[in-house]
Design a protein around this motif. Structure first.
Motif, PDB file in Angstrom:
ATOM      1  N   ALA A 283      72.283 -12.108  50.978  1.00 55.00           N
ATOM      2  CA  ALA A 283      71.723 -13.324  51.483  1.00 55.00           C
ATOM      3  C   ALA A 283      71.811 -13.323  53.066  1.00 55.00           C
ATOM      4  O   ALA A 283      71.005 -13.698  53.650  1.00 55.00           O
ATOM      5  N   LEU A 284      72.973 -12.796  53.546  1.00 52.62           N
ATOM      6  CA  LEU A 284      73.281 -12.974  55.043  1.00 52.62           C
ATOM      7  C   LEU A 284      72.021 -11.774  55.692  1.00 52.62           C
ATOM      8  O   LEU A 284      71.552 -12.273  56.720  1.00 52.62           O
ATOM      9  N   ILE A 285      71.749 -10.748  54.876  1.00 47.95           N
ATOM     10  CA  ILE A 285      71.005  -9.748  55.492  1.00 47.95           C
ATOM     11  C   ILE A 285      69.674  -9.927  55.385  1.00 47.95           C
ATOM     12  O   ILE A 285      68.835  -9.481  56.117  1.00 47.95           O
ATOM     13  N   ALA A 286      69.112 -10.522  54.373  1.00 49.14           N
ATOM     14  CA  ALA A 286      67.766 -10.711  54.052  1.00 49.14           C
ATOM     15  C   ALA A 286      67.102 -11.735  55.152  1.00 49.14           C
ATOM     16  O   ALA A 286      65.713 -11.049  55.323  1.00 49.14           O
TER      17      ALA A 286
ATOM     18  N   ASP B 252      62.691 -10.925  58.783  1.00 49.32           N
ATOM     19  CA  ASP B 252      61.763 -11.064  60.015  1.00 49.32           C
ATOM     20  C   ASP B 252      61.269  -9.746  60.744  1.00 49.32           C
ATOM     21  O   ASP B 252      60.229  -9.713  61.122  1.00 49.32           O
ATOM     22  N   MET B 253      62.150  -8.610  60.101  1.00 52.79           N
ATOM     23  CA  MET B 253      61.505  -7.336  60.281  1.00 52.79           C
ATOM     24  C   MET B 253      60.303  -6.655  59.599  1.00 52.79           C
ATOM     25  O   MET B 253      59.266  -6.316  60.272  1.00 52.79           O
TER      26      MET B 253
ATOM     27  N   TRP C 184      57.583  -7.911  51.468  1.00 56.45           N
ATOM     28  CA  TRP C 184      58.237  -6.711  51.269  1.00 56.45           C
ATOM     29  C   TRP C 184      59.791  -6.681  51.212  1.00 56.45           C
ATOM     30  O   TRP C 184      60.264  -5.930  50.777  1.00 56.45           O
ATOM     31  N   THR C 185      60.306  -7.988  51.691  1.00 55.83           N
ATOM     32  CA  THR C 185      61.753  -8.081  51.633  1.00 55.83           C
ATOM     33  C   THR C 185      61.806  -8.438  49.996  1.00 55.83           C
ATOM     34  O   THR C 185      62.887  -8.114  49.604  1.00 55.83           O
ATOM     35  N   VAL C 186      60.970  -9.429  49.574  1.00 57.06           N
ATOM     36  CA  VAL C 186      61.089  -9.665  48.074  1.00 57.06           C
ATOM     37  C   VAL C 186      61.147  -8.189  47.064  1.00 57.06           C
ATOM     38  O   VAL C 186      61.942  -8.112  46.314  1.00 57.06           O
ATOM     39  N   ILE C 187      60.115  -7.528  47.459  1.00 61.81           N
ATOM     40  CA  ILE C 187      60.139  -6.052  46.459  1.00 61.81           C
ATOM     41  C   ILE C 187      61.123  -5.349  47.027  1.00 61.81           C
ATOM     42  O   ILE C 187      61.636  -4.821  46.140  1.00 61.81           O
TER      43      ILE C 187
END
Length: 149
Positions: free
Chosen positions: A51-54, A59-60, A65-68
């Motif tokens: 969760a900290l990294i997500a 943003d990047m 694509w983060t969910v994937i």
């Protein structure tokens, strides 16, 4: 649903005689307290760091694509858990699966609130929580169904 299932199924697994024998060795009737707490809690540690990294990852590369990516990370963690024949691999698998769960926990709600109309946001968030609870229920049912095998 998988978040709830992954959180819930471990309760039945840690009581399984086959699992106890794989982790502790022949002749043991239960997991040691330290092994059980490590196996159960390491998912939450992975979730915390995921969760900290997500947020930065989203943003990047974007929310979708983060969910994937979270799903792929979760799948890798599950594969490691299924393939494990000892404490090290099950802990690594749960940690990696936790990272994927953390990605999902942090980004799915944000993504849903960005793409849905204002009228249904509350219902979607409630549905998200409901799916986690359904996963926990499904894990309990599966644990109960295979408890005598």
């Amino acid at each position: 649903i998988f978040f709830g299932y992954d959180s819930g199924y471990i309760n039945g697994v840690t009581g399984s005689p086959v699992f106890v024998e794989i982790i502790e060795g022949p002749g043991h009737k239960a997991l040691t307290g330290s092994h059980q707490s490590l196996i159960v809690s390491i998912l939450s540690a992975g979730t915390f760091f995921g969760a900290l990294i997500a947020g930065d990852v989203a943003d990047m590369i974007g929310r979708k694509w983060t969910v994937i990516a979270g799903c792929v990370i979760y799948i890798i963690g599950v594969i490691l858990q299924v393939a494990s024949h000892g404490l090290g691999l099950i802990v690594a698998g749960r940690l990696i699966a936790g990272l994927g769960v953390g990605f999902e926990s942090a980004i799915v709600i944000l993504y849903m609130s960005e793409i849905c109309p204002r009228k249904v946001r509350g219902a979607l968030v409630a549905g998200y929580q409901f799916c986690i609870t359904i996963g926990l229920l499904r894990a309990s049912c599966v644990d109960y169904a295979v408890s005598d095998r």
